[in-house]
Structure formats: C-alpha cells, structure tokens
Design an enzyme around this catalytic site. Structure first.
Site, PDB file in Angstrom:
ATOM      1  N   CYS A 120       0.832  -1.198   0.000  1.00 21.72           N
ATOM      2  CA  CYS A 120       0.000   0.000   0.000  1.00 21.72           C
ATOM      3  C   CYS A 120       0.872   1.256   0.000  1.00 21.72           C
ATOM      4  O   CYS A 120       0.628   2.200  -0.759  1.00 21.72           O
ATOM      5  CB  CYS A 120      -0.926  -0.005   1.218  1.00 21.72           C
ATOM      6  SG  CYS A 120      -2.204   1.260   1.187  1.00 21.72           S
ATOM      7  N   CYS A 121       1.905   1.265   0.837  1.00 20.62           N
ATOM      8  CA  CYS A 121       2.822   2.407   0.872  1.00 20.62           C
ATOM      9  C   CYS A 121       3.574   2.553  -0.446  1.00 20.62           C
ATOM     10  O   CYS A 121       3.835   3.669  -0.897  1.00 20.62           O
ATOM     11  CB  CYS A 121       3.817   2.241   2.018  1.00 20.62           C
ATOM     12  SG  CYS A 121       3.113   2.513   3.666  1.00 20.62           S
ATOM     13  N   CYS A 203      -1.339   8.266   7.424  1.00 17.64           N
ATOM     14  CA  CYS A 203      -2.657   7.894   6.919  1.00 17.64           C
ATOM     15  C   CYS A 203      -3.563   7.498   8.083  1.00 17.64           C
ATOM     16  O   CYS A 203      -3.109   6.907   9.066  1.00 17.64           O
ATOM     17  CB  CYS A 203      -2.541   6.746   5.927  1.00 17.64           C
ATOM     18  SG  CYS A 203      -1.609   7.163   4.442  1.00 17.64           S
ATOM     19  N   CYS A 206      -3.584   3.871   9.446  1.00 17.79           N
ATOM     20  CA  CYS A 206      -2.337   3.315   9.993  1.00 17.79           C
ATOM     21  C   CYS A 206      -1.737   4.169  11.100  1.00 17.79           C
ATOM     22  O   CYS A 206      -0.570   3.991  11.450  1.00 17.79           O
ATOM     23  CB  CYS A 206      -1.319   3.133   8.868  1.00 17.79           C
ATOM     24  SG  CYS A 206      -1.879   2.064   7.527  1.00 17.79           S
ATOM     25  N   CYS A 229       7.249   3.996   6.378  1.00 21.42           N
ATOM     26  CA  CYS A 229       6.469   3.795   5.157  1.00 21.42           C
ATOM     27  C   CYS A 229       7.353   3.389   3.990  1.00 21.42           C
ATOM     28  O   CYS A 229       6.864   2.907   2.966  1.00 21.42           O
ATOM     29  CB  CYS A 229       5.676   5.061   4.802  1.00 21.42           C
ATOM     30  SG  CYS A 229       6.727   6.481   4.406  1.00 21.42           S
TER      31      CYS A 229
END
Length: 233
Positions: A120-121, A203, A206, A229
C-alpha cells in the site's frame, strides 16, 4: 552541482547556531545550490509546519509536495488549506497515486493497508515520490535524529540510494521541544491531532495515538513490525 552521481560528502560544512541549529544555513545552501530543482516532500506534521515557515524565509515560492494517499485524516487536509492561506506564494501540490482506492481494491483486494501495508505504501507513497523526484536533483525532508533509532544517524545532506537523489534534512539537531517552542513562539497553524496524542501523523488507517513519548512514532502501524512507510528506510 552536487547530485546523486557526483556525491562528495566532504563538501558539507554548516554552522550549527543556537537559534536555528543549522537549519536556515542548510536551507539557504539548498536553494542557492539547486534553485527550483529541489522539492520539499512535506507530511504537514508539526516538523513540516516548522520547515514550511523556515523555507518561506529563504524561498517564498518554493515547491512543496504532499503525498496525498486519499486516506489522510480530514484534519490534515484542513491544515493544508490553512497553510496555503498563510503562505500564498508557496507552490503546494497534492500528489496523488496513479491508482484510485477503488482501482487498488480491484487489483489487490479491500483494505490493502491491513493485508499488505508495504504494498500500500509502495503504491500510494513511494511511487508518487519517485515520479516527483524524477524532475528534481534533491529533496528536503523534516527528519530529526531524536524521532527514532532508525533516524539517529541522519546528516544534513544524505546520499539517498532508494530514490537515487540527494536528501536534505535541515532539522536533524532539533528536539521535540525545540519544534514546539518554535511553533508556539511564531503562533503557527498546525494539525489539531497533535493535541490529541498524535505526535506523528500519517494515513488515518495506519496511525493511532502514541503509546509512549519515548518513541514518538509508536502510534504508526501499531500491532505490526512496520516502523517506516519506506520513504526513509
């Protein structure tokens, strides 16, 4: 011009003064050396607010990039809008990833930040930054040495092997108290989540309030072994 390919760390000599702890000296060097070819990648956390104010003193129309993952806190977006009003000459751009959240879910499944946070990062932060840095010689970051063990050896000027760039970190000698003293003294706008137990804000999925002030990033990716990240590791 100092670049990733012409790296020579012996050229760095910056006075660490009592007031700015070298930060203004580093920023003056960065913008005189790179001009418009240096970009500040800002998270709009409290360190970012300090750096924006310092940068405005040196380069009032500097380019500032926010990696907009589409899943930041609403307070973060509201803070960005207030900063734009306070510094109208700064070129603040919200850089989005190529995939929307819907497209990401179709390809990798729902809530990728839970099933594979590194992926995702990669999609929502690392690739957009690579795209941004492809047109720049160097980038500025708000890293401080006392943020975590992984950042304690950060220098003012760093060879960034991940992005094949030069990473400039003006705040390495600032403490958490230094940052807040500066914000208070100059009455700077900042993200209100900092007053709710969030020393480090990323985010929304997270980020939680920090468990301990001995580790200011303990609220990031809590419950996992992930601590970065990927932008700075």
């Amino acid at each position: 011009m100092l670049t990733y390919t012409s790296w020579d760390e012996s050229t760095f000599q910056f006075e660490v003064d009592d007031v700015y702890k070298g930060s203004l000296n580093v920023l003056e060097w960065a913008y005189s050396h790179y001009g418009d070819e240096v970009v500040y990648a800002c998270s709009f956390g409290i360190e970012g607010i300090v750096l924006i104010d310092l940068i405005s003193k040196v380069k009032p129309n500097a380019k500032i990039i926010f990696l907009d993952t589409d899943v930041h806190f609403k307070e973060t977006y509201e803070t960005i809008e207030k900063v734009k009003q306070n510094y109208p000459n700064l070129q603040i751009e919200l850089k989005k990833p190529a995939l929307t959240l819907e497209e990401q879910a179709q390809q990798f499944g729902q809530e990728l930040w839970k099933t594979n946070p590194n992926k995702c990062c990669e999609i929502r932060k690392l690739t957009p930054l690579r795209e941004t840095l492809s047109g720049s010689k160097a980038w500025i970051s708000g890293l401080r040495r006392d943020q975590s063990d992984s950042r304690k050896n950060t220098e003012f000027i760093n060879k960034d092997n991940k992005f094949e760039s030069v990473k400039i970190c003006p705040l390495i000698h600032w403490t958490w108290k230094d940052v807040w003293r500066y914000v208070s003294k100059h009455n700077l706008t900042y993200n209100p989540l900092h007053d709710q137990g969030y020393p480090s804000i990323g985010c929304s999925h997270c980020t939680k309030p920090a468990f301990t002030m001995d580790d200011l990033r303990s609220g990031r990716w809590s419950g996992s072994n992930k601590t970065e990240c990927g932008l700075h590791d």
